[in-house]
Write a protein that holds these residues in place. Structure first.
Motif, short mmCIF file in Angstrom:
data_model
loop_
_atom_site.label_atom_id
_atom_site.label_comp_id
_atom_site.label_asym_id
_atom_site.label_seq_id
_atom_site.Cartn_x
_atom_site.Cartn_y
_atom_site.Cartn_z
N SER A 8 -33.00 15.17 -25.62
CA SER A 8 -32.67 14.07 -26.21
C SER A 8 -33.26 13.79 -27.69
O SER A 8 -32.56 13.20 -28.40
N GLY A 50 -28.61 11.22 -25.60
CA GLY A 50 -29.84 11.27 -25.91
C GLY A 50 -30.37 10.23 -25.08
O GLY A 50 -31.57 10.70 -24.69
N HIS A 51 -29.72 9.08 -24.90
CA HIS A 51 -30.47 8.03 -23.81
C HIS A 51 -30.64 8.68 -22.34
O HIS A 51 -31.50 8.49 -21.78
N TRP A 54 -33.24 10.92 -22.16
CA TRP A 54 -34.56 10.61 -22.04
C TRP A 54 -34.71 9.77 -20.79
O TRP A 54 -36.00 9.95 -20.34
#
Length: 77
Positions: A8, A50-51, A54
């Protein structure tokens, strides 16, 4: 294999770089060029990835904490 947190951070870093470069191209020519729009699209995709990584990291972390609590409760009995 890298952890979801590392992935992420890599994707967020690439997104930041694409945003920076896209703004540099837009400022250089005074308008949004094809390159600026392409970099904005790549940045949006990287932010989405990336989200997702995460969230996966957070779920794995909470799952580990839940497993540790369950194991502690079994030992106490």
């Amino acid at each position: 294999m890298m952890s979801p947190l590392t992935m992420s951070m890599i994707y967020f870093g690439i997104a930041g770089l694409c945003i920076f470069l896209g703004l540099q191209f837009a400022g250089e020519y005074g308008m949004w060029s094809i390159m600026s729009i392409a970099l904005a699209a790549i940045a949006a995709f990287d932010i989405m990835l990336g989200h997702r990584f995460w969230v996966l990291h957070q779920r794995m972390k909470s799952s580990e904490n839940k497993d540790n609590k369950d194991n502690d409760n079994k030992k106490d009995k």
